[in-house]
Scaffold this motif. Structure first.
Motif, PDB file in Angstrom:
ATOM      1  N   UNK A 169     -24.729  44.567 -21.876  1.00  0.00           N
ATOM      2  CA  UNK A 169     -23.482  45.159 -21.398  1.00  0.00           C
ATOM      3  C   UNK A 169     -23.514  46.671 -21.571  1.00  0.00           C
ATOM      4  N   UNK A 170     -23.070  47.366 -20.521  1.00  0.00           N
ATOM      5  CA  UNK A 170     -22.893  48.815 -20.552  1.00  0.00           C
ATOM      6  C   UNK A 170     -21.442  49.089 -20.181  1.00  0.00           C
ATOM      7  N   UNK A 224     -18.869  57.693 -22.568  1.00  0.00           N
ATOM      8  CA  UNK A 224     -17.641  58.320 -22.105  1.00  0.00           C
ATOM      9  C   UNK A 224     -17.985  59.190 -20.903  1.00  0.00           C
ATOM     10  N   UNK A 225     -17.261  58.992 -19.810  1.00  0.00           N
ATOM     11  CA  UNK A 225     -17.480  59.752 -18.574  1.00  0.00           C
ATOM     12  C   UNK A 225     -16.241  60.604 -18.323  1.00  0.00           C
ATOM     13  N   UNK A 226     -16.400  61.917 -18.379  1.00  0.00           N
ATOM     14  CA  UNK A 226     -15.330  62.867 -18.140  1.00  0.00           C
ATOM     15  C   UNK A 226     -15.305  63.171 -16.638  1.00  0.00           C
ATOM     16  N   UNK A 227     -14.159  62.972 -15.984  1.00  0.00           N
ATOM     17  CA  UNK A 227     -14.088  63.155 -14.531  1.00  0.00           C
ATOM     18  C   UNK A 227     -14.304  64.602 -14.097  1.00  0.00           C
ATOM     19  N   UNK A 228     -14.243  65.545 -15.033  1.00  0.00           N
ATOM     20  CA  UNK A 228     -14.487  66.942 -14.655  1.00  0.00           C
ATOM     21  C   UNK A 228     -15.982  67.237 -14.546  1.00  0.00           C
ATOM     22  N   UNK A 229     -16.813  66.366 -15.085  1.00  0.00           N
ATOM     23  CA  UNK A 229     -18.267  66.551 -15.011  1.00  0.00           C
ATOM     24  C   UNK A 229     -18.803  65.879 -13.750  1.00  0.00           C
ATOM     25  N   UNK A 230     -19.891  66.383 -13.269  1.00  0.00           N
ATOM     26  CA  UNK A 230     -20.546  65.802 -12.102  1.00  0.00           C
ATOM     27  C   UNK A 230     -21.006  64.375 -12.437  1.00  0.00           C
ATOM     28  N   UNK A 231     -20.667  63.434 -11.557  1.00  0.00           N
ATOM     29  CA  UNK A 231     -21.075  62.048 -11.756  1.00  0.00           C
ATOM     30  C   UNK A 231     -22.598  61.949 -11.816  1.00  0.00           C
ATOM     31  N   UNK A 232     -23.274  62.647 -10.915  1.00  0.00           N
ATOM     32  CA  UNK A 232     -24.739  62.599 -10.878  1.00  0.00           C
ATOM     33  C   UNK A 232     -25.339  63.108 -12.181  1.00  0.00           C
ATOM     34  N   UNK A 233     -24.791  64.202 -12.707  1.00  0.00           N
ATOM     35  CA  UNK A 233     -25.298  64.772 -13.957  1.00  0.00           C
ATOM     36  C   UNK A 233     -25.039  63.825 -15.125  1.00  0.00           C
ATOM     37  N   UNK A 264     -27.243  59.974 -18.974  1.00  0.00           N
ATOM     38  CA  UNK A 264     -27.191  58.641 -19.574  1.00  0.00           C
ATOM     39  C   UNK A 264     -28.503  57.882 -19.354  1.00  0.00           C
ATOM     40  N   UNK A 265     -28.985  57.868 -18.117  1.00  0.00           N
ATOM     41  CA  UNK A 265     -30.216  57.132 -17.807  1.00  0.00           C
ATOM     42  C   UNK A 265     -31.424  57.715 -18.543  1.00  0.00           C
ATOM     43  N   UNK A 266     -31.451  59.034 -18.680  1.00  0.00           N
ATOM     44  CA  UNK A 266     -32.541  59.663 -19.426  1.00  0.00           C
ATOM     45  C   UNK A 266     -32.488  59.216 -20.893  1.00  0.00           C
ATOM     46  N   UNK A 267     -31.307  59.285 -21.488  1.00  0.00           N
ATOM     47  CA  UNK A 267     -31.152  58.869 -22.885  1.00  0.00           C
ATOM     48  C   UNK A 267     -31.535  57.410 -23.046  1.00  0.00           C
ATOM     49  N   UNK A 268     -31.123  56.576 -22.118  1.00  0.00           N
ATOM     50  CA  UNK A 268     -31.421  55.150 -22.183  1.00  0.00           C
ATOM     51  C   UNK A 268     -32.928  54.897 -22.058  1.00  0.00           C
ATOM     52  N   UNK A 269     -33.594  55.641 -21.154  1.00  0.00           N
ATOM     53  CA  UNK A 269     -35.029  55.445 -20.958  1.00  0.00           C
ATOM     54  C   UNK A 269     -35.818  55.816 -22.223  1.00  0.00           C
ATOM     55  N   UNK A 270     -35.296  56.754 -23.007  1.00  0.00           N
ATOM     56  CA  UNK A 270     -35.972  57.172 -24.233  1.00  0.00           C
ATOM     57  C   UNK A 270     -35.911  56.071 -25.310  1.00  0.00           C
TER      58      UNK A 270
END
Length: 179
Positions: free
Chosen positions: A92-93, A157-166, A171-177
């Motif tokens: 679960x994510x 936590x996803x802040x709507x002021x930040x770029x979704x792609x970024x 997140x995916x980079x951290x997860x891959x590590x």
């Protein structure tokens, strides 16, 4: 989707509004994206746990469950539903989506707030409630962070002021590590 893994979708508020069973075809991917593009906020109270429990009971195979929500519901009930997914062997994510102003409470002058579900309005002097709001925010959403960690549910936590792609790339980079 690129690997043709079967992917499904459930859109809900206090009840299931749309459900697309898992499929792996390119046409199904287009249907998923079109459905997501047309999602409209529900009116009234949200019940995250009920539809999530219903989904958990209906799943035939273990898989990856991604919850995208503001989590504005009773944390005990939501954590119970997440635990249900985990108990059944699912990964679960949780992407916890909040507006920048909900997180930082940047207001300086008298501000009228409207409850998005009940439409109740209240006029507030932000300097008088800022500390209490931020403390309550940290307590409430800290329950989700800790609960997810305890259940081995990945939480972001996803802040709507930040770029979704970024945000997703980070997140995916951290997860891959981790793997």
């Amino acid at each position: 989707l690129g690997q043709r893994d079967a992917t499904g979708l459930m859109v809900f508020d206090n009840e299931i509004r749309q459900r697309l069973p898992a499929r792996g075809s390119p046409a199904h991917r287009q249907l998923l994206l079109a459905t997501l593009d047309n999602v409209k906020p529900g009116a009234g109270d949200t019940d995250l746990a009920g539809p999530m429990h219903a989904l958990a009971e209906s799943l035939k195979k273990r898989g990856l469950i991604i919850v995208i929500s503001d989590l504005l519901d009773d944390p005990v009930k939501v954590m119970s539903a997440l635990q249900h997914f985990r108990f059944l062997g699912n990964e679960v994510i949780v992407f916890h989506v909040l507006d920048h102003d909900e997180i930082d409470f940047p207001f300086d002058s008298m501000t009228e707030f409207t409850d998005s579900e009940s439409k109740e309005k209240v006029l507030v002097a932000p300097h008088a409630v800022r500390r209490e709001y931020l403390d309550e925010f940290e307590r409430f959403f800290g329950l989700y962070r800790k609960g997810c960690a305890d259940l081995k549910v990945d939480y972001k936590l996803m802040n709507t002021s930040a770029s979704l792609e970024l945000a997703l790339s980070e997140y995916l980079y951290r997860r891959s590590r981790l793997f």
